[in-house]
Design a protein around this motif. Sequence first.
Motif, short mmCIF file in Angstrom:
data_model
loop_
_atom_site.label_atom_id
_atom_site.label_comp_id
_atom_site.label_asym_id
_atom_site.label_seq_id
_atom_site.Cartn_x
_atom_site.Cartn_y
_atom_site.Cartn_z
N LYS A 3 0.81 -1.22 0.00
CA LYS A 3 0.00 0.00 0.00
C LYS A 3 0.85 1.27 0.00
N GLU A 4 2.08 1.16 0.58
CA GLU A 4 2.92 2.36 0.57
C GLU A 4 3.50 2.61 -0.81
N LYS A 5 3.47 1.59 -1.69
CA LYS A 5 4.04 1.73 -3.02
C LYS A 5 2.96 1.78 -4.11
N TYR A 6 1.92 0.96 -3.96
CA TYR A 6 0.87 0.89 -4.97
C TYR A 6 -0.50 1.26 -4.37
N GLU A 7 -1.33 1.86 -5.20
CA GLU A 7 -2.71 2.17 -4.77
C GLU A 7 -3.67 1.69 -5.86
N GLU A 28 13.97 0.78 -10.02
CA GLU A 28 13.56 -0.59 -9.71
C GLU A 28 12.14 -0.91 -10.17
N ASP A 29 11.32 0.13 -10.43
CA ASP A 29 9.95 -0.09 -10.86
C ASP A 29 9.82 -0.40 -12.33
N ALA A 30 10.94 -0.20 -13.08
CA ALA A 30 10.88 -0.52 -14.51
C ALA A 30 10.58 -2.01 -14.67
N VAL A 52 11.65 3.69 -17.08
CA VAL A 52 11.87 4.78 -16.13
C VAL A 52 13.14 5.52 -16.52
N ASN A 53 13.03 6.77 -16.76
CA ASN A 53 14.19 7.59 -17.10
C ASN A 53 14.82 8.16 -15.83
N ASP A 54 16.11 7.99 -15.72
CA ASP A 54 16.82 8.50 -14.55
C ASP A 54 18.26 8.78 -14.94
N SER A 81 21.61 2.06 -14.16
CA SER A 81 21.35 3.10 -15.15
C SER A 81 20.37 2.65 -16.23
N HIS A 82 19.95 1.38 -16.15
CA HIS A 82 18.97 0.93 -17.14
C HIS A 82 17.63 1.61 -16.88
#
Length: 354
Positions: A3-7, A28-30, A52-54, A81-82
């Motif tokens: 719940k702290e990450k997804y809703e 990490e969510d990619a 995810v761009n970072d 970096s991926h």
Amino acid sequence: MQKEKYEYHSYPYNSTHISFEIKNVSLEDAGYYAGGVTSEAAWLEGGIILIVNDKLSKPTIKGNLTIEVDSFIELHCLSQSHSAPEYYAKLVSLYYTWFLNNTKLANEYNRTLRRPVSRGDRKNQYSCVVKKETEESDRSDPVQINLLYGPDTLRINPSVNEDSELSIKEGEALGPYDCYADCNPPCDVTWQYTDSYGNVHQVIFSKKTAKLNIIVNRTIILLSCVGTYKTSMTLEQNMSLNVQYLDDTQAIANGRQDQSQIVLEENQKLHLSCYGNGNPNPTIRLSKHGDVIETVETISDKRLNHTIERLQCSDSNTYKCTSTSTGFQNKEKRIRVSVQCKLRLDTSFPVKTQ
């Protein structure tokens, strides 16, 4: 659900339209997201790839850093970096640059570096940089391989020539000589000597470096430094010795030795022998009253023989056997020969008899 990450936004939960939110998106969510009434159905239905761009992060190098010489090293440049999951990395154009020490390696653009290693690589350091379009990461911390290798040579200090002999006098000290073997893990280094009977004797044993300091004797003919790597690889360097010495001279009269005087009757036979032993072979002289009677420069026979078939009174004297050799003090042995004569008249000059 975390719940702290997804809703989850869809109601009721069995809705055919699924909507949920990912909070605080990070690298990490990619990944690949898909939904369905069951897990199996979710994998069969269409899904979506989250990219995810970072900012490119500083990479790290992984791999087996302990490796045998004359094999291949395999290093991997890893980074967060991926911007897509690892299994979809083909969707992201990432390029790699490898450095050996501070020199860029040509034609090495893959994440994995595979190179042959030799003894010359034991102090080399590897690092890498990751690139994406116009963006470039910081260079990774360098790594140094732990190269396992045996000795290719033994170094003796001061240096010696294996083709030459080292001349030294018996009883003198030889050394110090340091023998060093360059190995990883360290070799066993042993100084040993071979005697004139073919027996091998260990002098000193150590790791990596062994120091030789020995008092020599005439039985030592060969000194050897032996380096052993993992009990399977051995290297040896030899030093030939020419141990010089000069023994006490022996005087033998009619087969009797170690006497200072011999008494014989007139007309008896006298056989004198002078024995001299040394390296190099000594010169032996027999003299009487300071006058040299006979000399022999020994080569194989170390004995000088002198015979008087019929002793006369005039043969009474002190005889001296002398051994001489360059670099040594002369060794001599004296023996007094007394000839017992009958009383007679000396008519060698005018005399008045009564």
